[in-house]
Every structure is written in structure tokens, then in C-alpha cells.
Design an enzyme around this catalytic site. Structure first.
Site, PDB file in Angstrom:
ATOM      1  CD  GLU A 142       7.493  -1.825  -5.729  1.00  0.00           C
ATOM      2  OE1 GLU A 142       7.623  -1.806  -4.479  1.00  0.00           O
ATOM      3  OE2 GLU A 142       7.636  -2.858  -6.411  1.00  0.00           O
ATOM      4  CE  LYS A 184      10.813  -5.100  -6.663  1.00  0.00           C
ATOM      5  NZ  LYS A 184       9.483  -4.989  -6.013  1.00  0.00           N
ATOM      6  CB  CYS A 234      10.308  -2.653  -2.954  1.00  0.00           C
ATOM      7  SG  CYS A 234       9.363  -3.220  -1.514  1.00  0.00           S
TER       8      CYS A 234
END
Ligand code: ACM
Length: 283
Positions: A45, A115, A147
Site C-alpha cells: 500500500e 480504497k 489493507c
């Protein structure tokens, strides 16, 4: 018939503020993955910029459009080495900044995922995305999440329902807000979330975490590649060392995993009409 694909994940420490160094690191790991014969490489990330920003100005100064130098140099390396890379980037898109995962091939951007579930201070720097694209690649169908998205099972499920066979997960797992960081096998909770996502959806899940400490935030390593049956095929990687995980998976295992028994299928057996009005009053 079988459909083998070699997948790699690179675990290392991008440095906040060092755009040029982070590009060099990405190219280094692309070369390492290519030397192992990988067709798909996942990077962590925010691999372009680092993670722990001190101010909005800093986050903004380290953002780039997907037409910028990071994606261009990665695309060049993809062309030289004949692979596809999923990289976490600090993306400037018009007036908005996103914590994004970009699927990059020799021709440039194949797909961009922004995200959906922003973790803690990310909410100060980024705007959440609004979709879950799935890319059709020569070797299979690939989706992405990032994540903290792993803690929201809807994301992996949506990708699976759209046909994803492999889910790439650029990640920066952190030690903060956790009672237990690793278990006695060296697995962190992210590893179990990845295994659950793979097992629930019959998808291969490839997580590239970072290592190191940035401005007091400790990252957990423990990158993992999980087979479509929900069990690891590589990793978890060490907690603190750089590592390249490589695994060959057969994408025909995806349909086998979904067809859990001759009478069951993980996606076809869903009962969305029943997933409502489930509160029963206790007497
Ligand atoms: C995280 O979502 N990077 C913890």
C-alpha cells in the site's frame, strides 16, 4: 486442463517522502519477481509515497496522477519483464486524492481501485473510492482491495461475484489498536482475514505488506499468498525482513474451491433474499 499462474508479493519498506527512492525500490522488486518467473507482482500500500504523512500539504506533495512517473516507470519495467504489477499509490485524480491500487501492464494502467474503507488518519488525507473493478488479464481475472478493506467482507465478495479469481492486496498492516499483534505461529490478524476472504469466496488472495517503522508507526510484515481453498501457499513472510514470496497457483482450483461439495457452491448457494429481517425478539 490447468491454468497455472506464478504470483509474487514484495515485502519491503517504502520511505515517506522519497518518491525517487520508492520508484527505484519498485523496479528492484519487479526485477526480482521477473527472475522468479512471476506473471503478477503485488507491491505494498502507498508504495509510491510512504504511509505516515504529517500534514495534508505533505500528502498532497507526494501524490501523483496515474499518468505520473511512478506508473510510467513501473509500466516500462512490466514491458521489459513481461509481467503485471499491482501497486499501492498515492493517487491525485483531479481535485481528489485517493489511496489507490493500480494494476499496471506494459501499456500502462489496466485498472484502478480506490480504497473504500479508510483507516484512521487516512481519512484526513484521502477520499474513499466508490467501486470494485475486475480486470480480465491473459492469465485470469484480477481484482484488488487495500489493507483495512479486508475487514469488510463485502469487498472480496463483490469482487468474487464479478468474476475475480485472484485478489491482490497491497497493505500496510499496523500494530496499533490490536490486543494481540502476532500469534505463536507468526500470523497477524491480516493473515487470517486474507485466509477467510479466500475461503469464503474461493479466490486466490495475495497480500504484500510492508515492514519497518515510519514516524512511530510499526508495520507487521507477515505478507501471505493464500490459495483458493483458504490455506496459505506462501508465507507468512517474516515480521521485520524484506521478502519476496512466490507461489504457483492453478486458477482451475478456483472453481473447485467454490464447489465445496457436489451439492454446494460458495457463490451460487448465497441467499441474499434471506439476509434481512433477521432480528428475533426475545421473550
Ligand atoms: C491500513 O488500512 N493501512 C491499516
Amino acid at each position: 486442463m490447468s491454468r497455472p499462474v506464478r504470483i509474487a508479493t514484495a515485502q519491503y519498506a517504502p520511505a515517506v517522502g522519497d518518491l525517487e527512492g520508492n520508484r527505484r525500490a519498485a523496479l528492484h522488486w519487479i526485477e526480482a519477481a521477473a527472475a522468479e518467473g512471476a506473471s503478477l507482482l503485488v507491491l505494498p500500500e502507498l508504495a509510491s509515497s510512504g504511509y505516515v504523512f504529517e500534514s495534508d500539504e505533505e500528502a498532497a506533495g507526494l501524490a501523483e496522477p496515474t499518468t505520473g512517473a511512478f506508473v510510467a516507470e513501473v509500466a516500462g519495467a512490466c514491458g521489459r519483464h513481461d509481467l503485471v504489477v499491482c501497486a499501492g499509490v498515492n493517487e491525485q485524480a483531479g481535485d481528489c486524492r485517493h489511496n489507490s491500487a493500480v494494476l499496471i501492464g506494459a501499456g500502462g494502467v489496466v485498472a484502478t481501485y480506490r480504497k473504500l474503507h479508510l483507516f484512521n488518519d487516512e481519512q484526513s488525507w484521502f477520499r474513499a473510492g466508490g467501486g470494485v473493478p475486475v480486470a480480465e488479464l491473459p492469465f485470469g481475472r484480477v481484482g484488488m482491495l487495500i489493507c483495512f478493506d479486508l475487514w469488510f467482507p463485502e469487498v472480496a465478495r463483490s469482487l468474487a461475484l464479478q468474476g475475480a479469481e485472484i485478489i491482490c492486496v497491497p497493505t500496510n498492516w499496523v500494530s496499533s489498536f490490536k490486543r494481540t499483534v502476532y500469534d505463536d505461529r507468526g500470523y497477524c490478524q491480516g493473515d487470517y482475514m486474507a485466509m477467510a476472504a479466500a475461503a469464503a469466496n474461493g479466490c486466490v488472495v495475495a497480500c504484500a505488506d510492508r515492514v519497518g517503522t515510519e514516524r512511530g508507526v510499526r508495520f507487521l510484515g507477515a505478507s501471505i499468498i493464500v490459495g483458493a481453498d483458504g490455506w496459505p501457499v506462501a508465507g507468512p513472510a517474516p515480521a521485520a525482513d524484506e521478502a519476496l514470496l512466490v507461489a504457483e497457483v492453478d486458477l482451475d482450483s478456483v472453481e473447485t474451491a467454490r464447489r465445496r461439495t457436489p451439492r454446494n457452491h460458495l457463490l451460487a448457494d448465497r441467499r441474499p433474499e434471506a439476509y434481512t429481517d433477521t432480528v428475533v425478539e426475545a421473550r
